[in-house]
Scaffold this active site. Sequence first.
Site, mmCIF file in Angstrom:
data_model
loop_
_atom_site.group_PDB
_atom_site.id
_atom_site.type_symbol
_atom_site.label_atom_id
_atom_site.label_comp_id
_atom_site.label_asym_id
_atom_site.label_seq_id
_atom_site.Cartn_x
_atom_site.Cartn_y
_atom_site.Cartn_z
ATOM 1 C CG ASP A 427 23.639 -64.406 34.740
ATOM 2 O OD1 ASP A 427 22.542 -64.274 35.323
ATOM 3 O OD2 ASP A 427 24.705 -64.587 35.345
ATOM 4 C CG ASP A 859 29.078 -65.201 35.703
ATOM 5 O OD1 ASP A 859 29.674 -64.787 36.698
ATOM 6 O OD2 ASP A 859 27.838 -65.314 35.673
ATOM 7 C CG ASP A 863 24.343 -68.060 33.540
ATOM 8 O OD1 ASP A 863 23.158 -67.790 33.792
ATOM 9 O OD2 ASP A 863 25.302 -67.479 34.073
#
Length: 1229
Positions: A427, A859, A863
Site C-alpha cells: 500500500d 496498514d 489492505d
Amino acid sequence: MGGWDRIRGSRTRLGGGGSRNSQASDRQSSSRTVRLGSVRPQHPGHRTIYCNDRDANLPVRFKGNSISTTKYNVATFFPKGLFEQFRRVANLYFLMISILSTTPISPVNPVTNMVPLSLVLLVSLVKEAFEDWKRLQNDMVINSSPIDILQDQKWESIPWKKLQVGDLVRVKQDGFFPADLLLLASTNPDGVCYTETANLDGETNLKIRKALERTWDYLLPDKAAEFKGEIQCEQPNNSLYTFTGNLIIQKQTLPLSPNQILLRGCSLRNTEYIVGVVVFTGHETKVMMNSMNVPSKRSTLERKLDKLILTLFGVLFLMCLIGAIGSGVFISRKYYYLGLDESVEDQFNPNNRFVVAILTMFTLITLYSTIIPISLYVSIEMIKFIQSTQFINKDLHMYHVESNTPALARTSNLNEELGQVEYIFSDKTGTLTRNLMEFFKCSIGGEVYGTGITEIEKGGAQRNGLRIDGVKKATTTVHEKGFNFDDPRLMLGAWRNERDPDSCKEFFRCLAICHTVLPEGDETPEKITYQAASPDEAALVTAAKNFGFFFYRRTPTMIMVRESHVEKMGKIEDVSYEILSVLEFNSTRKRQSVICRYPNGRLVLYCKGADTVIYERLAHGNHNIKKTTREHLEEFGSAGLRTLCLAYRDLSSDLYETWNEKFIQAKSALREREKKLDEVADLIEKDLILIGSTAIEDKLQDGVPSCIETLSRAGIKIWVLTGDKMETAINIAYACSLINNDMKQFIISSETEAIREVESRGDTVETERVIRASVKQELKRCLEEAQHYLHTVSGPKLALIIDGKCLMYALDPNLRVTLLNLSLNCSSVVCCRVSPLQKAQVTSLVKKGARKITLSIGDGANDVSMIQAAHVGVGISGLEGMQAVMASDFAIAQFRFLTDLLLVHGRWSYLRICKVVTYFFYKNLTFTLTQFWFTFQTGFSGQRFYDDWFQSLYNVIFTALPVIIVGLFDEDVSAPLSKKYPELYKEGIRNTFFKWRVLSVWAFFSVYQSLVFYYFTIAASRKGHNTSGKIFGLWDVSTMAFTCIVITVNGRLLMACNSITRWHHISIAGSIVAWFVFIFLYSGVSTPYDRQENIFFVIYVLMSTSYFYLTLLLVPVVALLGDFVYQGIQRWFFPYDYQIIQEIHRNEPEVSSRTELMEIGHHLTPDEERSFAIAQLPRETSKHTGFAFDSPGYESFFASQAGVLAPQKPWDVARRASMRSQQRTPKKN
C-alpha cells in the site's frame, strides 16, 4: 441461527394467558400473528424484537449472551485433539507402526514405538489444553462481568451471560457494551454519546452516536419501564459499519441506522451513562461474527517437506519390497538348521512363499520405521516458535522508539517463507508514507495558493540536474500538526483582497462545515483537539481554523463556527449552521456531502470528494475554472500531494423538502438500504459549482528509498497498489527509488483523450467497449515491446503503471495471462486508483498464476484482503487502526524494517530450516540403511540389528538437541553483512538449499556412511574377541555400530555448521555423553522383562577391548572423509554466494548480533529503556482466540511482574477492561 430456525409460538401459558398491556396488544405485525397455538417462523430477511418484554421474545429462542471461544470441551478434547494430531501424515504413520508392533510379526517391542509417539502426542495435547484453558478463563471473566438491567422499575446488576435480546440496559462511563445495543437515551444533551472502537479496529478517535429524538426521555428507570416498542432489523451479520432496521413505537415507524447502534466491545466515553435495548447477543454480535481466524497458511517449504516424506515412504516401500521378495526366495527347508518343519508358523513356512513375503513385508515396515523421523515436526515447531518469540519479537533493529512498537510475529508457521519472497505488494498511504497529513496547498477559483516545495518536487529537480533553494518563510506562516501552509495572500483575512473573495469564503466554509469531525477540549484555537475518522479530515478542519473559520462545537443538528474577517477586517462572530442531512463518505461514493441552513435561511449543499467523482456532477458552464483546476490537480499530483475537490450548490426549500421525503424513505428501507441511499444522493448531488481543490502532503517514512533499493538488489520485485491519483503514485514511486529515469515506463491509463470523449457522451456500454479494446491493445503492444527489450543485451529495466479502471478490464480472464506476462517482465509495477478487492486480485494473480512467493504489506482496513491473499501478510502498526495488524502474520512499525525482517530473519530462518530438514533426512536414512544391509545377512527374516530402545531413543535423545541448536543459532553471515550484500537473498528465492539435487547429495553420503558403519564393524569383529576369548556376538557388533553412528552423525552436523557457539559444543557433547550414560545404565542392569538381557554387560565387555577404541577412532573418520572431501571441493570450485562473502570477511572480528543489540541497549534513554523492556516481555502468537479479533494482551500482567510500567494497548480487549472495576477497588490490609 438461521431466520427459519427462529420460530415464534403462542404466548399462551399454562393456567391461562393472563391479560397483557393494552399498548402491547395494539401492536400490528404479520410476523407476530398467533392463532390456536400455531407456530410461525421469523422472516428470513429480518428479525423482530419486542423491547422490554422477555415473555414475548421467549418463543423465538434468540441466542444467549454467553460466549465461548474455546476450541474444545471436556467431551471433545481427546477425540478432537487426537484427530487434529493425526491429520499429520507422519503421526498417522507412527500410529500404524505402533499398531503393527503389537502383532506377532513385529520384531520390535511395541512399547519402544508407543513411548516416543505418546511423548510427541502428549506434548502437543498439553500445549493445546493450556491454550484452551487460557481461553476458558478469559471467557469466564467476560461472561461474569456485571451490567445494569431494568427489572421492576429499577436497575439491577446481573452478569453479561444472563442478558437477553430485548432487555433494557444501562452502561456507565468507561464501561463496555455487553452486546449490540440500540441507543435509546443518553445523559448528554440531544441524546448524544461518544464511543471508542479501539477493540474493533484499533482506532482511538471517538465516534459520535445519537439516539432517536423520540426515545430521549427513557433515561430514568421509572420512565424507561414504560418503554414498549418493536424493532424490525436485519439478521445478524459481520458488517461492522452497516445496520438496517426500524423501530416501531405506538404505530409510528422510525428508521434506524448505524448511528444508533453501540457495538459489543466498544466503550462509552465522555458520557455519564446511556440506556439501550439489546439487539444482538453473544456469538450473533457483529464483533463476534468478525472474530474469524485468518486463513490458515502453510509455508512453501513445509509443503515440499510433505513431498519429501512421501518420497521416504516410497523408499521405505521399496526396501520392504526387496526384503519381502528376498524372504520369499530365500526360505527353504534345505537350511535344516533353521528348523523349518511342517509345524513352523506361517511367516516362515516354505510351503507358502507368498504368505511369507506378505508377512515379511509388514515385519520390515516396523523394522525400517525409523526412516521417517518422528521428532521432525516437533523439532521444527519448537525452532520456529523460538525464532519468532526470541529473535524476531526482540530484535532492537525492528523496534520503533517513537511509537513504542516492537516487531511482532503473530504466527510462527511462516518464518522460512520470509526468506523466499520474490514479490512485495505494498500500500502507499501509511505504509510507504507516514500518514501524517498536512494541508500544504490549495486552488480557489482558478488560483493556486501555497508556496511550499515538497520532498518529491526536490527529488524530481535533482533527477533533472536542477537545484532548488528553500523558499523563505513568510512572517504569517503557521505550522501546527495538520497544517504546513505558507502563503500570506490567504492568512489573517488577506483573502478579502483577492480577485474572488466570495469563492474563498465558500471554500473555507466548506472546509469548516462538510466533515464528521468531533472537537474536544477548550473551545479556543490553541487548546482544541479534533477527533477525526482520518488524518485528512482533521487536516482540512485545522486549515479552516487557521484561515479564520474556527469550528469549535458540534451538536447532532448544529455546527458552530467562529468566523473572522467576513463582514470586515478584524470582526469575529460565532455562526451556527443547522445540519439538515449528511451524505456520508464511502469507498464507492468517494465523496461526502452536507446540507446545511444558514442563520439567514440560505440552504446550501457542500460536497467534497475525488476529482473524478466531483467533475461528473458539475453544472454546465464555467469551463475555464474547470480546466484550470484540473491543471492544478495534475500539478499537485506531480508534487506527490493528495487532492480533493470542493463544490457547492444552493437549494430551494421546495427542492430540499421533496428530496428529503425520498431520503427518509430510503433510510427506512429494510432491503438494499445502501443502494437506495446512493440513488437518492445522486438526485441532489448534481449541478454543483466548483469552488476549488485542496492538496495535502503525506511525507515518506524514514528509510523507505534505501529499503526499496536494498530489496531490489536482493532480487525482490515491489509493486505499489494505491487508491491515489496516477500522478501522485508515480511521483511517490520516483521519490522512493521504485522508478527512475533509466527505466522504460509502460503507462496504461483510462485518462486518455479518446476515452474522455466517449465518457462525455454518457453511453456506458460504448465506454466499456472502448476501454476494453484500448486495454487489450495497450497490453499487447507493451508485452511485445517488453519482450523486445528483454532480448537485447543491455536493455533498460521496465516499469508498468496502470490505473484501476483499466485494471478492472485487464483482470478479465481473457486478458489476465497477458497482464501477468507483462507484469512479470517488469522490475516495478504501480497500480493506481485500485479498490481493496482489486488489490487482492492482483496479489492472487501473481501467487497462483506465476507460482511465486508473495508478501503483502499495508496498514489499513482496506489492505486486509490483500494481506490475507498473499503467502505472507505484514501489517504496519500505523494511524489507520489495527485491522491490518490483526489480519497479518507479522507486524512491524515502519516499512524500512522489512530489510531486517526479510534479509536477516527470513534468510536465516530459511537456511536453518533447510539444514534441519536435510539433516533429519540424512541421519534417519543412514541409521535405517545399516539395518537394511543387515537384512541381507539374516535371510530376509526381519531380525533386528539394534536393540529396541536404541532405535526408539535415536531420534528422541541421542540426536535431538544438536539439530535444534543449529536451527536456532546457525549463521552463515552476520546481520550487517546480510544487509550489506542483499544479493545473498537470491539463494532463497531460487530455493538453492532445498532442491532434489541437494537432497540426493545427502542421500548419497547416507548410503556411503551406512555401508562404512555396517561392513567396517562386521569385518573388524570377525576376528575380534573379548577378554574371555569369546568372539563378538550380534549385540556387541550392533552396539559398536550404534556408537559409531551417534558420534558420526553428531560430528557431521558440526561440519555443516557455519558458525559454532558454546551451545553447539554443549549439545553435541551432551548427546554423545547421553548415549554412553544410557548404555552404561542399560547394560548394567538385567531384568526378566522384555529382551533386555541381550545387552547385559555388552558395553563393559566392548570397552575392555582395543577393538572398541580402534573402531571408534577409525570408522567415524572414514565415514566423514567423503563429506570432508566433497565440502572442500564444493567450497573451492563451486562456492555458494554466502561462502564467497565468508572468505572476503574471514579475518574480520566476529561480532554477534546479540552483543551488538546489547551495546545499542546501553545507549538508550530511560524512556527508551522502559519501552524496550516492554518489548522484551513475553508475547503470545496469534491464535485468534477469545473476544473480538485477537488474543488478550498479557503484556500488563508480565510488565507488573517485571516491574515495568506498560501502557494499555488498543488490542487489549474487553475481557481485561471488564476487570478494571475490580482493580479500582482499594485493597484492605
